[in-house]
Design an enzyme around this catalytic site. Structure first.
Site, PDB file in Angstrom:
ATOM      1  NE  ARG A 298      -3.814   0.303   0.482  1.00 31.15           N
ATOM      2  CZ  ARG A 298      -4.790   0.069  -0.394  1.00 31.15           C
ATOM      3  NH1 ARG A 298      -4.902   0.832  -1.470  1.00 31.15           N
ATOM      4  NH2 ARG A 298      -5.626  -0.931  -0.202  1.00 31.15           N
TER       5      ARG A 298
ATOM      6  NE  ARG B 185      -1.952  -4.493  -7.014  1.00 34.07           N
ATOM      7  CZ  ARG B 185      -2.743  -3.850  -6.171  1.00 34.07           C
ATOM      8  NH1 ARG B 185      -2.329  -2.745  -5.578  1.00 34.07           N
ATOM      9  NH2 ARG B 185      -3.950  -4.306  -5.894  1.00 34.07           N
TER      10      ARG B 185
ATOM     11  CG  HIS C 118      -2.462   3.081  -8.077  1.00 30.10           C
ATOM     12  ND1 HIS C 118      -2.579   4.001  -7.071  1.00 30.10           N
ATOM     13  CD2 HIS C 118      -3.617   2.363  -8.061  1.00 30.10           C
ATOM     14  CE1 HIS C 118      -3.747   3.843  -6.468  1.00 30.10           C
ATOM     15  NE2 HIS C 118      -4.404   2.859  -7.065  1.00 30.10           N
TER      16      HIS C 118
ATOM     17  CG  ASP D  88     -11.857   5.902  -7.290  1.00 30.79           C
ATOM     18  OD1 ASP D  88     -11.049   6.210  -8.181  1.00 30.79           O
ATOM     19  OD2 ASP D  88     -12.056   4.732  -6.915  1.00 30.79           O
TER      20      ASP D  88
ATOM     21  CD  GLU E  56      -4.377   5.868  -9.307  1.00 29.03           C
ATOM     22  OE1 GLU E  56      -4.585   4.902 -10.076  1.00 29.03           O
ATOM     23  OE2 GLU E  56      -5.063   6.098  -8.292  1.00 29.03           O
TER      24      GLU E  56
END
Length: 293
Positions: free
Chosen positions: A74, A96, A161, A204, A263
């Protein structure tokens, strides 16, 4: 935040500027250069930290993040590939969570360059039945540059990201995002004439007509962060606010206050990759002091 990475025991001195270290289950390459310091996990070729000399950390890393094999980290700059979002499992793709190889590195008085690679394997083909080769190039100096190069024959979506370190989410503003966006919280599309985005709750958004670079203005830290997007169709902004942060096991309850995601992405429409035409996605990040009011 990420300071602990630079005090991890050294397992191997790779070059005068590069050391190999370990945090829990994950191998970490730590960069100590006169112009900047940083850290990259071999899992995901995941940039965890970047801090130019004389600057506050630019990249945010959760204090509650897990450093377990196969578990997303994270914070930092996850490479979301070959899909973005929760359209398949694992969310944001498998790149990832895979172990990448450090294939090259170099340095001069201005910066350090590192190259990582990932190819399809038995595990990835069970998730996504395509042959591929990914190359991630990372440059750390007074600027941070990441380029992702995709080879093969397939369609995909992707994102760098990036989690940015800020002083207070209620005080920052972001410009250069463009006028059209999809609000993924409500599932609705919007056109706005507002030049800047500010935060008073969860955000978002996928901006599908972004400018060539975005600017995060942080008046508390007295700096602006320029995020230059290359070969990207979209820019995604995200902050979970208090309710979203409290629902995450790998983010401390107040973690949302000191982070914001901007991002660089190809998220709204799939990109076609062909064997004779690799696809590139890259970002350049730089900081400068705000002008006095």
């Amino acid at each position: 935040m990420s300071d602990f990475l630079f005090s991890l025991p050294i397992e191997q001195q790779l070059t005068p500027y590069l050391t190999l270290r370990k945090q829990d289950e994950l191998a970490i390459i730590v960069v100590n250069h006169p112009k900047a310091k940083g850290a990259i996990a071999l899992q995901g070729a995941h940039l965890l930290a970047w801090q130019p000399n004389g600057e506050e950390p630019v990249i945010w890393l959760s204090k509650a993040s897990h450093f377990k094999q196969g578990t997303p980290i994270r914070g930092g700059i996850p490479i979301c590939w070959p899909w973005f979002g929760k359209v398949a499992s694992p969310a944001h793709g498998f790149a990832r969570n895979e172990l990448w190889q450090l294939t090259a590195h170099d340095a001069n008085e201005d910066a350090v360059w590192l190259t990582f690679s990932l190819e399809d394997n038995e595990q990835t083909r069970q998730i996504w039945p395509h042959a591929f080769c990914l190359i991630a190039r990372i440059k750390l100096g007074t600027t941070c540059e990441i380029e992702l190069e995709s080879h093969g024959d397939y369609s995909m979506t992707s994102a760098l990201h990036t989690y940015f370190n800020i002083a207070d989410i209620s005080q920052v503003s972001i410009s250069g995002l463009g006028s059209h966006y999809l609000d993924t919280i409500t599932g609705t599309e919007h056109d706005t004439h507002d030049k800047t985005l500010t935060f008073a709750g969860p955000v978002d958004r996928v901006y599908s007509q972004p400018e060539s670079f975005s600017v995060i203005k942080d008046p508390v830290l007295g700096r602006s962060i320029e995020v230059h997007h290359h070969n990207a169709s979209d820019v995604v902004t995200w902050n979970p606010a208090a309710e979203g942060a409290s629902a995450m096991k790998d983010m401390e309850d107040d973690g949302y206050k000191t982070m914001v995601c901007v991002e660089t992405a190809n998220a709204s429409q799939p990109v076609e990759v062909h064997s004779d035409k690799p696809q590139y996605l890259s970002v350049t990040i730089r900081c400068h002091k705000n002008e006095p009011a």
